[in-house]
Design a protein around this motif. Structure first.
Motif, PDB file in Angstrom:
ATOM      1  N   GLN A 184      -0.208  16.402  -5.068  1.00  0.00           N
ATOM      2  CA  GLN A 184      -1.479  17.075  -4.632  1.00  0.00           C
ATOM      3  C   GLN A 184      -1.455  16.932  -3.039  1.00  0.00           C
ATOM      4  N   THR A 185      -1.022  15.465  -2.149  1.00  0.00           N
ATOM      5  CA  THR A 185      -0.579  15.449  -1.254  1.00  0.00           C
ATOM      6  C   THR A 185       0.311  16.722  -0.508  1.00  0.00           C
ATOM      7  N   GLY A 186       1.429  16.715  -1.545  1.00  0.00           N
ATOM      8  CA  GLY A 186       2.794  17.855  -0.969  1.00  0.00           C
ATOM      9  C   GLY A 186       3.689  16.945  -0.593  1.00  0.00           C
ATOM     10  N   TRP A 187       3.236  15.270  -0.666  1.00  0.00           N
ATOM     11  CA  TRP A 187       4.880  14.376  -0.493  1.00  0.00           C
ATOM     12  C   TRP A 187       5.520  14.695  -1.029  1.00  0.00           C
ATOM     13  N   GLY A 188       6.955  13.753  -1.232  1.00  0.00           N
ATOM     14  CA  GLY A 188       8.056  14.099  -1.810  1.00  0.00           C
ATOM     15  C   GLY A 188       7.301  12.532  -3.166  1.00  0.00           C
ATOM     16  N   TYR A 189       6.870  11.725  -2.396  1.00  0.00           N
ATOM     17  CA  TYR A 189       6.203  10.881  -3.644  1.00  0.00           C
ATOM     18  C   TYR A 189       4.953  10.175  -3.151  1.00  0.00           C
ATOM     19  N   ALA A 224      17.022  19.203  12.211  1.00  0.00           N
ATOM     20  CA  ALA A 224      15.434  18.538  12.141  1.00  0.00           C
ATOM     21  C   ALA A 224      15.177  18.746  10.043  1.00  0.00           C
ATOM     22  N   LEU A 225      15.720  19.906   9.824  1.00  0.00           N
ATOM     23  CA  LEU A 225      15.965  19.631   8.473  1.00  0.00           C
ATOM     24  C   LEU A 225      16.016  18.449   7.607  1.00  0.00           C
ATOM     25  N   MET A 226      17.367  17.736   7.857  1.00  0.00           N
ATOM     26  CA  MET A 226      18.420  16.919   7.351  1.00  0.00           C
ATOM     27  C   MET A 226      17.892  15.084   7.711  1.00  0.00           C
ATOM     28  N   THR A 227      17.367  15.578   9.548  1.00  0.00           N
ATOM     29  CA  THR A 227      16.153  14.619   9.094  1.00  0.00           C
ATOM     30  C   THR A 227      15.365  14.310   8.828  1.00  0.00           C
ATOM     31  N   LEU A 228      14.720  15.001   8.157  1.00  0.00           N
ATOM     32  CA  LEU A 228      13.072  15.036   7.597  1.00  0.00           C
ATOM     33  C   LEU A 228      13.555  14.416   5.917  1.00  0.00           C
ATOM     34  N   LEU A 229      14.582  14.873   5.601  1.00  0.00           N
ATOM     35  CA  LEU A 229      15.098  14.901   4.705  1.00  0.00           C
ATOM     36  C   LEU A 229      15.723  13.224   4.039  1.00  0.00           C
ATOM     37  N   THR A 233       0.381   1.176 -17.976  1.00  0.00           N
ATOM     38  CA  THR A 233       1.376   0.976 -18.237  1.00  0.00           C
ATOM     39  C   THR A 233       1.931   2.169 -17.572  1.00  0.00           C
ATOM     40  N   LEU A 234       3.515   1.937 -17.622  1.00  0.00           N
ATOM     41  CA  LEU A 234       4.707   2.676 -16.861  1.00  0.00           C
ATOM     42  C   LEU A 234       4.035   4.036 -16.155  1.00  0.00           C
ATOM     43  N   GLU A 235       3.715   4.939 -17.717  1.00  0.00           N
ATOM     44  CA  GLU A 235       3.567   6.054 -18.454  1.00  0.00           C
ATOM     45  C   GLU A 235       2.028   6.615 -17.174  1.00  0.00           C
ATOM     46  N   SER A 236       1.066   5.865 -17.596  1.00  0.00           N
ATOM     47  CA  SER A 236      -0.133   6.474 -16.209  1.00  0.00           C
ATOM     48  C   SER A 236       0.572   6.090 -15.271  1.00  0.00           C
ATOM     49  N   SER A 237       0.474   4.554 -15.455  1.00  0.00           N
ATOM     50  CA  SER A 237       1.094   4.722 -13.365  1.00  0.00           C
ATOM     51  C   SER A 237       1.833   5.631 -12.939  1.00  0.00           C
ATOM     52  N   GLN A 238       3.267   6.443 -13.234  1.00  0.00           N
ATOM     53  CA  GLN A 238       3.723   8.032 -13.571  1.00  0.00           C
ATOM     54  C   GLN A 238       2.854   8.627 -13.558  1.00  0.00           C
ATOM     55  N   ARG A 239       2.250   9.166 -14.100  1.00  0.00           N
ATOM     56  CA  ARG A 239       1.521  10.466 -14.412  1.00  0.00           C
ATOM     57  C   ARG A 239       0.097  10.442 -13.113  1.00  0.00           C
ATOM     58  N   PHE A 240      -0.139   9.526 -12.829  1.00  0.00           N
ATOM     59  CA  PHE A 240      -1.125   9.363 -11.681  1.00  0.00           C
ATOM     60  C   PHE A 240      -0.219   9.817 -10.429  1.00  0.00           C
ATOM     61  N   SER A 241       1.279   8.773 -10.375  1.00  0.00           N
ATOM     62  CA  SER A 241       1.991   9.071  -8.869  1.00  0.00           C
ATOM     63  C   SER A 241       2.227  10.398  -8.908  1.00  0.00           C
ATOM     64  N   MET A 259       1.176  -1.225   0.025  1.00  0.00           N
ATOM     65  CA  MET A 259      -0.014  -0.019  -0.035  1.00  0.00           C
ATOM     66  C   MET A 259       1.066   1.048  -0.127  1.00  0.00           C
ATOM     67  N   ALA A 260       0.354   2.231  -0.635  1.00  0.00           N
ATOM     68  CA  ALA A 260       1.305   4.093  -0.629  1.00  0.00           C
ATOM     69  C   ALA A 260       1.047   4.098   0.603  1.00  0.00           C
ATOM     70  N   HIS A 261       2.606   4.281   1.484  1.00  0.00           N
ATOM     71  CA  HIS A 261       2.890   4.931   2.535  1.00  0.00           C
ATOM     72  C   HIS A 261       3.223   6.366   2.887  1.00  0.00           C
ATOM     73  N   ARG A 262       3.152   6.964   3.526  1.00  0.00           N
ATOM     74  CA  ARG A 262       4.042   8.211   4.308  1.00  0.00           C
ATOM     75  C   ARG A 262       4.617   7.651   4.727  1.00  0.00           C
ATOM     76  N   VAL A 263       5.713   9.366   4.768  1.00  0.00           N
ATOM     77  CA  VAL A 263       7.221   8.175   5.846  1.00  0.00           C
ATOM     78  C   VAL A 263       6.742   8.926   6.813  1.00  0.00           C
ATOM     79  N   ARG A 264       7.578   7.827   7.415  1.00  0.00           N
ATOM     80  CA  ARG A 264       6.508   7.506   8.932  1.00  0.00           C
ATOM     81  C   ARG A 264       6.630   8.802  10.034  1.00  0.00           C
TER      82      ARG A 264
END
Length: 361
Positions: free
Chosen positions: A220-225, A44-49, A206-214, A1-6
């Motif tokens: 939209q979420t502001g997540w790194g991925y 703090a920034l380094m920890t998040l990165l 297709t990889l292209e459509s999957s990448q577009r959705f990601s 499943m898709a996960h956020r940073v813990r």
């Protein structure tokens, strides 16, 4: 499943940011305190990165077809039982096992998205049936926080995906890989993937459509991925149904065009990053990896890994080879190649290329 940073990573950053020295009783102490105050935000920034980097899927990771791990195969009777109890045909048992293999490898110590160790070998604790894992499902003999509960929750999630995608695509079976990959990718992305595919007319993975959705969801979420764009191919490594001849090569073409169009990857001799820079043979190897096909790293070895054929017989996704260089045949008259200054589609100059190379897979 898709996960956020813990969450513990964010908690660690908050603890770093909240730290204050307790020895500020002298001029020297105040100087140290001021220096610490300047350093704390950087820490703090380094920890998040670091947390983001540790959780993000590895773009350049390769793979090839492999057998189910014994720790996964051991759960086949339970998966078959879950399919029977939940109204899923036995023909889908292999898909559930392939998904388990990718999600956890059958490792009972796998952690859930929030860091809990709850034997969630199907990584279903973020799905609609998470309560079965956390509090149990007595009607199915599932105790809380057990592998059996995770299997039942994951199979129920897979069942819902099969039904939803079946309503959209029409009837399909375990061998209809384009549809099966959408089901698997939907398990990774969550409920929003199917409506997006419907709006955009996507009927095969297709990889292209999957990448577009990601990319859209990450923005939209502001997540790194968001999720793992090639998750379907990672699961397919363990799936007993294999692509028909030519299907894998089409995925090679899609990957090559995505690199040329979306990344315009700079040429770096000996480079090993599809986004930061690479050379021609790494580019071709990476594109084949996205189709689940493993080929060697060097161009000459890639030539030897397949069958050399006349360029006039090349099909989309075949390799084009010359001494010291290699590319991917796109269609009549065009090749996608990683050459200075960056990856792009070029016209084929036929007297430059020695042969085409057909890779089985």
């Amino acid at each position: 499943m898709a996960h956020r940073v813990r969450s513990q990573a964010a908690g660690a950053a908050r603890r770093v940011a909240a730290w204050r020295p307790t020895f500020v009783t002298s001029g020297f102490g105040r100087v140290l305190a001021a220096a610490a105050a300047a350093v704390v935000p950087l820490l703090a920034l380094m920890t998040l990165l670091l947390a983001l980097l540790s959780q993000a899927p590895a773009v350049d990771e390769g793979y090839e077809p492999i057998e189910l791990p014994p720790a996964v195969e051991a759960w086949r009777p339970t998966v078959a039982e879950a399919c029977r109890d939940l109204g899923v045909g036995q023909e889908w048992v292999d898909l559930a096992l392939a998904m388990m293999a990718q999600e956890s490898g059958g490792n009972l110590l796998v952690t859930c998205y929030n860091g809990q160790q709850i034997q969630d070998i199907m990584q279903a604790c973020e799905g609609a049936y998470s309560s079965w894992i956390l509090v149990g499902a007595p009607e199915y003999g599932c105790s809380p926080r057990t592998a059996r509960a995770s299997i039942y929750a994951g199979v129920a999630e897979m069942r819902d995906n099969l039904e939803s995608w079946g309503a959209y695509l029409g009837d399909f079976g375990p061998g209809d890989l384009g549809a099966v990959k959408l089901v698997v990718q939907g398990y990774n992305y969550g409920a929003g993937f199917l409506p997006w595919c419907s709006r955009h007319g996507v009927t095969e993975w297709t990889l292209e459509s999957s990448q577009r959705f990601s990319d859209m969801m990450a923005a939209q979420t502001g997540w790194g991925y968001y999720g793992t764009p090639n998750h379907a191919l990672l699961v397919m490594r363990y799936y007993p149904y294999r692509a028909q001849a030519g299907e894998g090569r089409q995925e090679v073409v899609e990957a090559a065009l995505m690199v040329a169009r979306d990344y315009a990857t700079p040429y770096v001799y000996g480079g090993n990053s599809i986004t930061q820079g690479c050379d021609c043979s790494y580019f071709t190897m990476w594109c084949y990896q996205q189709a689940g096909i493993s080929i060697p790293r060097q161009s000459e070895l890639q030539r030897d890994a397949g069958t050399c054929i006349p360029i006039e017989q090349a099909q989309p996704g075949d390799l084009l080879w010359m001494q010291g260089h290699i590319g991917i045949y796109l269609d009549e008259g065009r090749v996608v190649e990683q050459t200075p200054p960056y990856c792009r589609v070029n016209p084929i100059t036929y007297n430059r290329w020695v042969c085409a190379v057909r890779i089985d897979g």
